[in-house]
Design a protein around this motif. Structure first.
Motif, PDB file in Angstrom:
ATOM      1  N   SER A 218       0.818  -1.218   0.000  1.00  0.00           N
ATOM      2  CA  SER A 218       0.000   0.000   0.000  1.00  0.00           C
ATOM      3  C   SER A 218       0.849   1.263   0.000  1.00  0.00           C
ATOM      4  N   TYR A 219       2.089   1.161   0.488  1.00  0.00           N
ATOM      5  CA  TYR A 219       2.999   2.312   0.502  1.00  0.00           C
ATOM      6  C   TYR A 219       3.941   2.314  -0.695  1.00  0.00           C
ATOM      7  N   SER A 220       4.041   1.217  -1.397  1.00  0.00           N
ATOM      8  CA  SER A 220       5.111   1.019  -2.381  1.00  0.00           C
ATOM      9  C   SER A 220       5.111   2.044  -3.514  1.00  0.00           C
ATOM     10  N   TRP A 221       3.962   2.637  -3.800  1.00  0.00           N
ATOM     11  CA  TRP A 221       3.901   3.610  -4.908  1.00  0.00           C
ATOM     12  C   TRP A 221       4.579   4.928  -4.538  1.00  0.00           C
ATOM     13  N   VAL A 222       4.654   5.242  -3.245  1.00  0.00           N
ATOM     14  CA  VAL A 222       5.226   6.525  -2.816  1.00  0.00           C
ATOM     15  C   VAL A 222       6.691   6.652  -3.229  1.00  0.00           C
ATOM     16  N   PRO A 223       7.551   5.657  -2.914  1.00  0.00           N
ATOM     17  CA  PRO A 223       8.948   5.771  -3.331  1.00  0.00           C
ATOM     18  C   PRO A 223       9.183   5.501  -4.818  1.00  0.00           C
ATOM     19  N   ILE A 224       8.123   5.367  -5.578  1.00  0.00           N
ATOM     20  CA  ILE A 224       8.230   5.323  -7.045  1.00  0.00           C
ATOM     21  C   ILE A 224       7.832   6.684  -7.615  1.00  0.00           C
ATOM     22  N   VAL A 225       6.630   7.124  -7.260  1.00  0.00           N
ATOM     23  CA  VAL A 225       6.100   8.372  -7.814  1.00  0.00           C
ATOM     24  C   VAL A 225       6.916   9.576  -7.348  1.00  0.00           C
ATOM     25  N   GLY A 226       7.189   9.661  -6.051  1.00  0.00           N
ATOM     26  CA  GLY A 226       7.911  10.810  -5.519  1.00  0.00           C
ATOM     27  C   GLY A 226       9.265  11.021  -6.179  1.00  0.00           C
ATOM     28  N   PRO A 227      10.123   9.990  -6.212  1.00  0.00           N
ATOM     29  CA  PRO A 227      11.422  10.164  -6.866  1.00  0.00           C
ATOM     30  C   PRO A 227      11.343  10.460  -8.358  1.00  0.00           C
ATOM     31  N   LEU A 228      10.399   9.858  -9.076  1.00  0.00           N
ATOM     32  CA  LEU A 228      10.298  10.136 -10.512  1.00  0.00           C
ATOM     33  C   LEU A 228       9.899  11.594 -10.748  1.00  0.00           C
ATOM     34  N   VAL A 229       8.968  12.091  -9.951  1.00  0.00           N
ATOM     35  CA  VAL A 229       8.576  13.501 -10.081  1.00  0.00           C
ATOM     36  C   VAL A 229       9.740  14.402  -9.685  1.00  0.00           C
ATOM     37  N   GLY A 230      10.388  14.095  -8.571  1.00  0.00           N
ATOM     38  CA  GLY A 230      11.525  14.901  -8.135  1.00  0.00           C
ATOM     39  C   GLY A 230      12.669  14.893  -9.127  1.00  0.00           C
ATOM     40  N   GLY A 231      12.936  13.729  -9.729  1.00  0.00           N
ATOM     41  CA  GLY A 231      13.990  13.651 -10.727  1.00  0.00           C
ATOM     42  C   GLY A 231      13.678  14.476 -11.962  1.00  0.00           C
ATOM     43  N   ALA A 232      12.416  14.399 -12.419  1.00  0.00           N
ATOM     44  CA  ALA A 232      12.017  15.188 -13.580  1.00  0.00           C
ATOM     45  C   ALA A 232      12.124  16.682 -13.289  1.00  0.00           C
ATOM     46  N   LEU A 233      11.702  17.096 -12.116  1.00  0.00           N
ATOM     47  CA  LEU A 233      11.792  18.515 -11.744  1.00  0.00           C
ATOM     48  C   LEU A 233      13.249  18.961 -11.633  1.00  0.00           C
TER      49      LEU A 233
END
Length: 246
Positions: A218-233
């Motif tokens: 249930s938490y696993s998407w957070v360390p996927i979405v957050g880093p991908l957005v942060g990396g793109a930014l």
């Protein structure tokens, strides 16, 4: 450079990163180890040196070791991921696949190294914490924000190093990871790398770990979405900043 070499380079580099990174968490967290209760700063330094080791190993491929770094380079307007490795759909998938596989293998090898201590550790959450990150306070929105900020710092600063992996190149990256962990790692454990979290989480789910409990999907998407957005930014900001600061 062939994509086969890129793939092997990233697999081995990310494997080394995850083996040593998960290894320092195991040493600090698991019952009866020589490093038990070594503290969060020991984890920060262990992960920093793990990144440095992975960067040296994966020098030929540019040592991304992290899908967020790959995305950051892509969004920065670069034309190559590494010397003689042009940015294409195929090369992008090669980096992503290699990073995931390397992270998975590294976590499996870490489990083998600490097998007896995993067996002796009574707390299932502690065992999962060796493999993947989890929040100190579970609030998915704010957890994502933390991961975005930490990964933005990682990618934005890396893209300003400019020195590649030659000479002292890996050392500044290592120190940057230590700094992020020590300053921004408290709320979520600073995944700042989707492969580093998802690959070992899959390993945790598949391995025959005694008393392992849930893999916390249930938490696993957070360390996927957050880093991908942060990396793109981070990549976009690295591209934009030179246009306005002359």
């Amino acid at each position: 450079m062939s994509l086969g070499i890129v793939f092997l380079s990233e697999v081995m580099g990310t494997m080394m990163l995850t083996l040593l990174g998960c290894g320092v968490v195991a040493n600090v967290a698991l019952k009866g180890t020589k490093g038990n209760a070594g503290g969060f700063l020991m984890v920060n330094w262990g992960w920093g040196l793990a990144v440095m080791s992975g960067v040296f190993v994966a020098a030929k491929s540019g040592a991304h070791l992290n899908p967020a770094v790959t995305v950051g380079i892509l969004s920065s307007g670069a034309t190559d991921y590494a010397p003689n490795v042009p940015i294409t759909f195929g090369s992008t998938l090669t980096y992503f696949g290699a990073e995931m596989l390397g992270a998975f293998i590294g976590a499996v090898v870490c489990w083998l190294a600490y097998k007896q201590h995993f067996d002796d550790e009574p707390d299932a959450a502690t065992k999962l914490g060796v493999f993947s990150t989890g929040p100190a306070k579970r609030n998915y929105g704010w957890n994502v924000v933390t991961e975005v900020i930490g990964t933005f710092v990682l990618v934005f600063v890396i893209l300003h190093f400019g020195g590649g992996v030659a000479g002292l190149g890996p050392l500044p990256v290592a120190l940057l990871v230590v700094a992020i962990g020590a300053s921004l790692g408290g709320p979520t454990g600073y995944a700042i790398n989707p492969a580093r979290d998802l690959g070992p989480r899959i390993a945790h789910a598949l391995l025959p770990i005694k008393g392992k409990g849930s893999s916390d999907w249930s938490y696993s998407w957070v360390p996927i979405v957050g880093p991908l957005v942060g990396g793109a930014l981070g990549g976009l900001m690295a591209q934009w900043l030179p246009l306005v600061v002359k």
